[in-house]
Design a protein around this motif. Structure first.
Motif, mmCIF file in Angstrom:
data_model
loop_
_atom_site.group_PDB
_atom_site.id
_atom_site.type_symbol
_atom_site.label_atom_id
_atom_site.label_comp_id
_atom_site.label_asym_id
_atom_site.label_seq_id
_atom_site.Cartn_x
_atom_site.Cartn_y
_atom_site.Cartn_z
ATOM 1 N N GLY A 92 36.753 21.692 20.515
ATOM 2 C CA GLY A 92 36.750 21.673 22.288
ATOM 3 C C GLY A 92 34.956 21.987 21.960
ATOM 4 O O GLY A 92 35.324 22.960 23.432
ATOM 5 N N CYS A 93 33.991 21.587 21.814
ATOM 6 C CA CYS A 93 32.968 21.373 22.627
ATOM 7 C C CYS A 93 32.902 21.096 24.013
ATOM 8 O O CYS A 93 31.993 21.771 24.564
ATOM 9 N N GLY A 94 33.820 20.111 24.800
ATOM 10 C CA GLY A 94 32.809 20.155 25.875
ATOM 11 C C GLY A 94 31.900 19.465 26.255
ATOM 12 O O GLY A 94 31.286 18.304 25.547
ATOM 13 N N THR A 95 30.780 20.401 26.853
ATOM 14 C CA THR A 95 29.400 19.435 26.723
ATOM 15 C C THR A 95 28.064 19.922 26.657
ATOM 16 O O THR A 95 26.871 19.917 26.276
ATOM 17 N N GLY A 96 28.966 20.911 25.371
ATOM 18 C CA GLY A 96 27.818 21.042 24.164
ATOM 19 C C GLY A 96 27.402 22.647 24.333
ATOM 20 O O GLY A 96 26.559 22.900 23.576
ATOM 21 N N GLN A 97 28.020 23.974 24.993
ATOM 22 C CA GLN A 97 27.659 24.887 25.042
ATOM 23 C C GLN A 97 27.140 25.509 23.994
ATOM 24 O O GLN A 97 26.327 26.554 24.193
ATOM 25 N N ALA B 277 31.818 27.407 9.075
ATOM 26 C CA ALA B 277 32.434 28.213 10.456
ATOM 27 C C ALA B 277 32.947 26.583 11.057
ATOM 28 O O ALA B 277 32.542 25.866 11.273
ATOM 29 N N VAL B 278 33.560 27.253 11.962
ATOM 30 C CA VAL B 278 34.368 26.549 13.027
ATOM 31 C C VAL B 278 34.179 27.665 13.994
ATOM 32 O O VAL B 278 34.917 28.612 14.055
ATOM 33 N N THR B 279 34.049 26.946 15.358
ATOM 34 C CA THR B 279 33.269 27.265 16.802
ATOM 35 C C THR B 279 34.196 26.872 17.488
ATOM 36 O O THR B 279 34.746 25.747 17.312
ATOM 37 N N VAL B 280 35.169 27.674 18.870
ATOM 38 C CA VAL B 280 35.943 27.472 19.343
ATOM 39 C C VAL B 280 35.467 28.608 20.645
ATOM 40 O O VAL B 280 35.917 29.444 20.688
ATOM 41 N N ALA C 170 35.606 31.416 14.735
ATOM 42 C CA ALA C 170 34.978 32.231 15.547
ATOM 43 C C ALA C 170 35.979 31.777 17.045
ATOM 44 O O ALA C 170 35.674 30.400 17.005
ATOM 45 N N VAL C 171 36.189 32.197 17.828
ATOM 46 C CA VAL C 171 36.701 32.549 18.769
ATOM 47 C C VAL C 171 36.120 32.770 20.035
ATOM 48 O O VAL C 171 36.122 34.246 19.657
ATOM 49 N N VAL C 172 35.261 32.120 20.817
ATOM 50 C CA VAL C 172 34.839 33.257 22.160
ATOM 51 C C VAL C 172 35.002 32.661 23.820
ATOM 52 O O VAL C 172 35.633 31.541 24.095
ATOM 53 N N THR C 173 34.905 33.565 23.859
ATOM 54 C CA THR C 173 35.016 33.689 25.662
ATOM 55 C C THR C 173 33.888 33.496 26.174
ATOM 56 O O THR C 173 33.236 34.207 25.955
ATOM 57 N N ASN C 174 34.491 33.439 27.669
ATOM 58 C CA ASN C 174 31.924 33.037 27.732
ATOM 59 C C ASN C 174 33.369 33.675 29.657
ATOM 60 O O ASN C 174 33.150 33.349 30.479
ATOM 61 N N GLY C 175 33.464 34.930 29.291
ATOM 62 C CA GLY C 175 33.142 35.497 30.545
ATOM 63 C C GLY C 175 35.199 35.225 30.842
ATOM 64 O O GLY C 175 36.260 34.768 30.769
ATOM 65 N N THR C 176 35.251 35.858 32.377
ATOM 66 C CA THR C 176 36.699 35.741 32.907
ATOM 67 C C THR C 176 36.582 35.159 33.654
ATOM 68 O O THR C 176 35.432 35.042 34.419
ATOM 69 N N PRO C 177 37.415 33.914 34.284
ATOM 70 C CA PRO C 177 37.521 33.150 35.131
ATOM 71 C C PRO C 177 36.995 33.749 36.394
ATOM 72 O O PRO C 177 37.460 35.182 37.094
ATOM 73 N N LEU C 178 36.266 32.940 37.470
ATOM 74 C CA LEU C 178 35.623 33.664 38.622
ATOM 75 C C LEU C 178 36.750 34.106 39.248
ATOM 76 O O LEU C 178 36.129 35.112 40.198
ATOM 77 N N TRP C 179 37.776 33.984 39.685
ATOM 78 C CA TRP C 179 38.485 33.674 40.587
ATOM 79 C C TRP C 179 39.593 35.723 40.139
ATOM 80 O O TRP C 179 40.881 35.672 40.632
ATOM 81 N N GLN C 180 39.467 35.382 38.966
ATOM 82 C CA GLN C 180 40.812 36.764 38.295
ATOM 83 C C GLN C 180 39.669 38.122 38.408
ATOM 84 O O GLN C 180 39.614 38.411 37.398
ATOM 85 N N GLN C 181 38.342 38.316 38.886
ATOM 86 C CA GLN C 181 37.569 39.262 38.859
ATOM 87 C C GLN C 181 37.787 40.334 38.909
ATOM 88 O O GLN C 181 38.403 39.954 40.569
ATOM 89 N N ASP C 182 37.457 41.917 38.664
ATOM 90 C CA ASP C 182 38.055 43.070 39.143
ATOM 91 C C ASP C 182 37.115 43.297 40.315
ATOM 92 O O ASP C 182 36.094 44.028 40.296
#
Ligand SMILES: C[S@@+](CC[C@H](N)C(=O)[O-])C[C@H]1O[C@@H](n2cnc3c(N)ncnc32)[C@H](O)[C@@H]1O
Length: 262
Positions: free
Chosen positions: A44-49, A107-110, A137-149
């Motif tokens: 799920g590499c997307g554009t390579g982040q 490793a497999v990174t996601v 490794a399961v990596v999250t990159n922050g919370t969606p912009l519209w879901q933050q507190d």
């Protein structure tokens, strides 16, 4: 398979989505003791982040994704990087790819993509394919912009819900319940779970917020080019009382490691 990450959405993703800070790459290298002998699959590499910074630390990386447009943007961003292969495929293709790579699979990174996958099957596959001490490794990159507190994020959510005519509830696997589920599934697959998080703050412009929103919409919901100035102007007005638009970004790295002594 059409997931909507194509055409202009791939462009917006490439331009506006955050990469990962060096501390995240360091934590992946440390968790799996990655060396220049290892191959990593970034699923799920997307554009390579994640793909590109990891490539600097290992022998080679396979960036795998079902969306050709995302892979194309990643490949053009790689510009001269010689140890990344960009491959069309999904989580279902990992067992075949893992056999091809053999004992070098470290490793497999996601990154921000596990919610699209059959994670239990994926974790079992990694447990049988990666070398001892390696894993997933399961990596999250922050919370969606519209879901933050924050007030600006709530204003953004209200604007999007009015515009889309529906609630925007998807947390993309970043919520605590999903993270607990992933952790339990790692244990069930015989992997040793651990979590590290990296926190930082960053200020966004309205243009970055608009680009971030477009990058997350299905391609057929992105406003037509002639509607975009109006969309951005009205959103800017809604956000204006709540500036500056500071985002507290938490990157979580949930790893599942194969015990070294197996
Ligand atoms: C939100 S993007 C994440 C991109 C990048 N890894 C990052 O961290 O920003 C999710 C990516 O997962 C890909 N994807 C969706 N379903 C998938 C699957 N079943 N297997 C592998 N990748 C998948 C999408 O095409 C998309 O490029």
């Amino acid at each position: 398979m059409d997931l909507g990450f194509r055409g202009e959405v791939a462009d917006f993703y490439h331009r506006f989505r955050r990469g990962y800070p060096p501390a995240v790459i360091d934590s992946l290298v440390a968790a799996f003791e990655l060396t220049s002998d290892d191959v990593v699959v970034d699923l799920g590499c997307g554009t390579g982040q994640l793909t590109l910074p990891i490539a600097e630390r290992v022998r080679s990386v396979v960036g795998m994704d079902p969306e050709p447009d995302m892979l194309l943007r990643g490949r053009s961003a790689a510009n001269g990087v010689a140890n990344v292969s960009w491959m069309i495929g999904s989580d279902a293709d990992l067992p075949a790819l893992g056999r091809l790579i053999g004992g070098r699979l470290g490793a497999v990174t996601v990154g921000q993509a596990l919610h699209w996958m059959r994670h239990e099957e994926l974790f079992h596959a990694v447990a049988s394919l990666a070398r001892p001490g390696g894993g997933v490794a399961v990596v999250t990159n922050g919370t969606p912009l519209w879901q933050q507190d924050t007030a600006w994020s709530r204003a953004l959510r209200g604007y999007l819900e009015d515009w889309l005519g529906s609630k925007v509830t998807n947390t993309c696997g970043t919520d605590d319940a999903s993270q607990r589920r992933y952790r339990d599934s790692l244990t069930a697959a015989g992997l040793e779970p651990a979590v590290v998080s990296v926190d930082y703050a960053d200020e966004l412009s309205v243009e970055q917020i608009v680009g971030g929103v477009y990058s997350a919409l299905p391609v057929d919901r992105v406003p037509a080019p002639e509607q975009r100035p109006g969309f951005a102007m009205r959103l800017g007005e809604v956000l204006q009382p709540h500036g500056p638009y500071v985002e507290q970004v938490r990157v979580t790295v949930l790893t599942g490691r194969i015990r070294s002594g197996r």
